[in-house]
Write an enzyme that holds these catalytic residues in place. Structure first.
Site, PDB file in Angstrom:
ATOM      1  N   ASP A   1      -0.746  -0.853   6.525  1.00  0.00           N
ATOM      2  CA  ASP A   1      -0.711  -0.418   7.930  1.00  0.00           C
ATOM      3  C   ASP A   1      -1.865  -0.985   8.740  1.00  0.00           C
ATOM      4  OD1 ASP A   1      -2.818   1.045   6.956  1.00  0.00           O
ATOM      5  OD2 ASP A   1      -1.842   3.001   7.163  1.00  0.00           O
TER       6      ASP A   1
ATOM      7  N   ASP B   1      -6.738  -0.902   4.972  1.00  0.00           N
ATOM      8  CA  ASP B   1      -6.483  -2.000   4.043  1.00  0.00           C
ATOM      9  C   ASP B   1      -6.652  -3.363   4.732  1.00  0.00           C
ATOM     10  OD1 ASP B   1      -4.245  -1.863   5.663  1.00  0.00           O
ATOM     11  OD2 ASP B   1      -2.971  -1.017   4.108  1.00  0.00           O
TER      12      ASP B   1
ATOM     13  N   ASP C   1       0.872  -1.168   0.000  1.00  0.00           N
ATOM     14  CA  ASP C   1       0.000   0.000   0.000  1.00  0.00           C
ATOM     15  C   ASP C   1       0.919   1.231   0.000  1.00  0.00           C
ATOM     16  OD1 ASP C   1      -2.481   1.315   0.123  1.00  0.00           O
ATOM     17  OD2 ASP C   1      -2.221   1.652   2.269  1.00  0.00           O
TER      18      ASP C   1
END
Length: 813
Positions: A701, A705, A502
């Protein structure tokens, strides 16, 4: 009530906030083929599911909850068990536990002496599970966790040492008397008294030192599962009983040859191997014990301005604690006064000290280096980051990799197969072999083959092959700031083909700052910042924080929105008391029908430089442009190139536009980028890659997500300090940096390589040694394996597997 062939499970769920959440969970569960009925209770935070286990597993039901964005929390207890000597003992305990109503599953580790039980607390409690274990013939220790395992291992070591002392003390004179004529040329004890003396000396070895094997064999009969104890007890008893009959009834036998030395030396060698194995297995869990030892026993608490030394257990949230140079930080907290450097290396894997000042977070278990700090406790006891890390590593070490389940199945068949082969060998040489080849004394030869086959087989090596490597690998990972939460993740690492990062907070530092502020004609910078900052107060994105922080630094007074609405993938809208302000991307402006042509060139320039540009808008015009930049992590390029060196494809996933994403990816040396992805669609990207046959790791993190981390074959959550997302993903990287991602990959591959080496050795050893012990080489070479050598080889097999796993302690990323 579950019907015949059906099963009912109660699952605790975390993250439900309203009736809509409960409905979403129910829909996710009901969508599974095999689920008959489900009920989700928001008040109790539980789902009761009735399902057909032939069509769907409990793990799949829990997985559907996770993919829906919630967390299926297992009600789990751990028991520390003494008395298990091999993988078959563990299987017996597992069967006993899983037969108890209310137990949904149990993992039992022979290597750790530990059972981890998933259960329904409305149907069963700890005493009931303890009774089940004790009914199977094993003992449950009252203490829990790693320290209980340490005490259990120490107790087992003491018992093994005592038994070994007795065995060696009598086995040596037995061996000397038995072999004196062959080595010295004369008898130490007169022929007439030699066998009775050997019988007398053998009794303490057989029935004191070797009593543990009789006890274990008795348990195996009760549980209808033959194990290593069965083999040792049967083999040594056969040699001892035959020798006893020869001694007491010499006239009934052709030869006066006895095998007291064989039985005694076998027991001594097996006990020596067990003692070395126990010491090595204790070393395997040394890393997690070291982590537990990081917590200081005492702390200096401020009470009415005075310092008072109190026990660690007495600390409470809100307490002010004084920490001097050289002292350990006892709790998670926030610095309220003082400046110092703190060594966090044992928690995060970062070798450089972390600078602390007022407002900085501290992690319990770290070491204060230079100045005096006063810290206000925010997490104490079992809630500290250190305690959670220990819990996660303990749980990971108790899980089983798929390959270990295969090894357990093989070990389950090995012992019965060895019994059959031993009996078949005995019968063959006594009836058939003796008529074809000259084997001398038929009873002696046949007995030698029978005992050798029994004692050379080593189910222990198979049982230890995987768990010892998992224990050492996960412990070493914890020391390096990488928390591997289950053994299956270790096995999957070596199969990975793709790693997806990400962008925000993962490839970038996650601390964006405002770098561009360009108002439209007729609007000044203060007006633009006031409008954008006020609107962003209704959002939680990192971009919002950057804009609000910039406004506050300039002293711009922000309004409190009457209401605000997040538009996924576009921005935020807020009612600022009669005026609606929107902050978002081009897509948002286009949907509002606003003309952005005057800002297009500048937007493109910023995006090419990796700046995320947003527009502040009213209902009828664009108020201006704001650019927010988030610096790429210093180590990102090295980590990405390191992963590429492991032949992994590296990708970046972001909701940003293509230009900004490409600029960031270029700095991080990432070639493939998927941009413009809304948070909810990140899991779909992972799913799409998996449908192409890719094995995918997702690095994020754990905030927006979480579904993608859950969908990936391995989810890697990158955290920092006490805010690390410990519940997200299969692997958690402490310290906030990306170096741990490469460490996790290399450690996973190295650990799985050790597992494969151990299993190969254990299988190859058993496959090759059993036929040799059965006498297959005798017709061609005249060589027959001595049972004492067989016992030594068996002991060495277990020790070698554990020693090989311990080499992982030297792993350096």
């Amino acid at each position: 009530m579950a019907g015949r062939g059906e099963r009912e499970a109660s699952i605790r769920i975390k993250g439900m906030h309203c009736a809509t959440c409960a409905a979403a969970v129910k829909d996710a569960i009901d969508a599974l083929d095999g689920v008959m009925e489900s009920a989700v209770n928001l008040a109790t935070e539980r789902a009761v599911v009735r399902f057909d286990p032939r069509k769907v597993t409990l793990a799949e039901v829990e997985g559907s909850i996770t993919r829906a964005g919630y967390e299926a929390v297992k009600d789990r207890m751990a028991l520390t068990i003494s008395g298990m000597h091999c993988a078959e003992c563990a299987s017996a305990v597992k069967s006993a536990l899983e037969s108890v109503p209310g137990v949904s599953g149990a993992d039992v580790s022979y290597a750790l002496g530990k059972a981890t039980i998933d259960y329904d607390p409305s149907k069963i409690n700890r005493p009931a599970t303890m009774r089940a274990v004790e009914a199977a013939g094993y003992k449950v220790l009252e203490m829990e966790g790693v320290m209980a395992e340490k005490l259990a291992r120490a107790q087992e070591l003491r018992e093994a040492k005592r038994a070994l002392f007795v065995a060696v003390a009598f086995a040596i004179p037995i061996a000397v008397i038995s072999m004196a004529k062959g080595f010295l040329g004369y008898e130490i004890v007169h022929d007439e008294w030699r066998n009775p003396v050997l019988l007398a000396l053998s009794i303490p070895v057989q029935f004191v030192a070797g009593w543990r094997y009789y006890r274990g064999a008795h348990r195996s009969i009760l549980n209808r599962r033959a194990n290593m104890d069965t083999l040792i007890a049967l083999g040594t008893t056969s040699a001892w009983a035959y020798s006893t009959f020869v001694t007491l009834l010499p006239d009934r036998f052709v030869s006066d040859a006895v095998y007291f030395d064989t039985a005694a030396v076998i027991i001594a060698l097996v006990l020596l191997g067990k003692f070395i194995e126990l010491r090595s297995r204790g070393a395997a869990s040394e890393a997690i014990v070291k982590l537990m030892d990081l917590t200081p026993q005492k702390a200096n608490r401020l009470e009415g301005g005075e310092e008072r030394s109190v026990a660690w257990e007495e600390l409470r949230v809100g307490d002010s604690i004084v920490i001097r140079p050289g002292e350990k930080v006892p709790v998670d907290g926030v610095v309220t006064s003082g400046v110092s450097s703190v060594d966090e290396s044992l928690m995060t894997g970062e070798s450089m000290p972390s600078e602390k000042g007022v407002g900085s977070e501290t992690i319990g278990g770290t070491i204060n280096i230079s100045g005096i700090l006063t810290v206000k406790a925010t997490r104490v006891g079992q809630e500290t980051t250190l305690s959670q890390i220990v819990r996660l590593v303990e749980e990971a070490q108790a899980t089983k990799a798929p390959i270990e389940r295969y090894a357990d199945v093989v070990a389950g068949y090995l012992v019965p197969a060895v019994l059959v082969i031993a009996l078949a060998s005995l019968v063959f040489w006594a009836i058939i072999g003796s008529t074809i080849w000259d084997i001398g004394d038929v009873p002696s030869f046949s007995l030698t083959v029978f005992v050798a086959v029994l004692v050379i087989a080593c189910p222990c090596a198979l049982g230890l092959a995987t768990p010892t490597a998992v224990v050492v690998g996960t412990g070493r990972g914890a020391q390096l700031g990488v928390l591997i939460k289950d053994a299956e993740a270790l096995e999957r690492v070596h199969k990975l083909t793709t790693v997806i990062f990400d962008k925000t907070g993962t490839i970038t530092k996650g601390t964006p700052v405002l770098v561009a502020l360009e108002p439209a004609k007729g609007v000044d910078e203060v007006q633009l910042l006031r409008a954008a900052g006020s609107a962003e107060r209704g959002a939680e994105h990192t971009l919002s924080k950057a804009i609000i922080s910039a406004a506050e630094r300039r002293g711009v007074e922000l309004a409190v929105p009457r209401s605000s609405r997040i538009v996924p993938g576009e921005g935020v809208s807020a009612d600022l008391g009669g005026t609606t302000v929107h902050v978002g991307n081009r897509r948002f402006a286009s949907r509002l029908g606003l003309d952005t042509s005057g800002f297009e060139r500048r937007l493109e320039e910023l995006e090419r430089d990796g700046v995320t540009a947003v527009l502040a808008m009213s209902d009828d015009r664009v108020l201006g442009l704001l650019g927010v930049a988030d610096a790429v992590r210093d180590e990102a390029r090295d980590v990405v190139e390191g992963l590429r060196g492991l032949e992994l494809e590296v990708m970046m996933l972001t909701g940003d536009n293509a230009r900004t994403a490409s600029a960031v990816a270029k700095r991080a040396s990432i070639d493939r980028v998927i941009s413009g992805v809304m948070p909810a669609d990140k899991a779909n990207v992972v799913r799409s890659l998996q449908s192409e046959g890719q094995m995918v790791a997702m690095v994020g993190d754990g905030v927006n997500d979480a579904p993608a981390l859950a969908q990936a074959d391995i989810g890697i959550a990158v955290g920092g300090g006490t805010d690390v997302a410990l519940e997200a993903g299969n692997i958690v990287v402490m310290g906030g940096g990306l170096k741990g991602v490469g460490t996790a990959m290399k450690l996973g591959r190295k650990t799985f390589a050790k597992i494969r080496q151990n299993l190969f050795w254990a299988l190859a050893y058993n496959t090759a040694s059993i036929p040799i012990a059965a006498g297959v080489l005798y017709p061609a070479t005249g060589w027959l394996l001595d049972p004492m050598i067989a016992a030594g080889a068996m002991a060495l097999s277990s020790v070698s597997v554990v020693t090989n796993a311990l080499l992982l302690r030297r792993f350096m990323p």
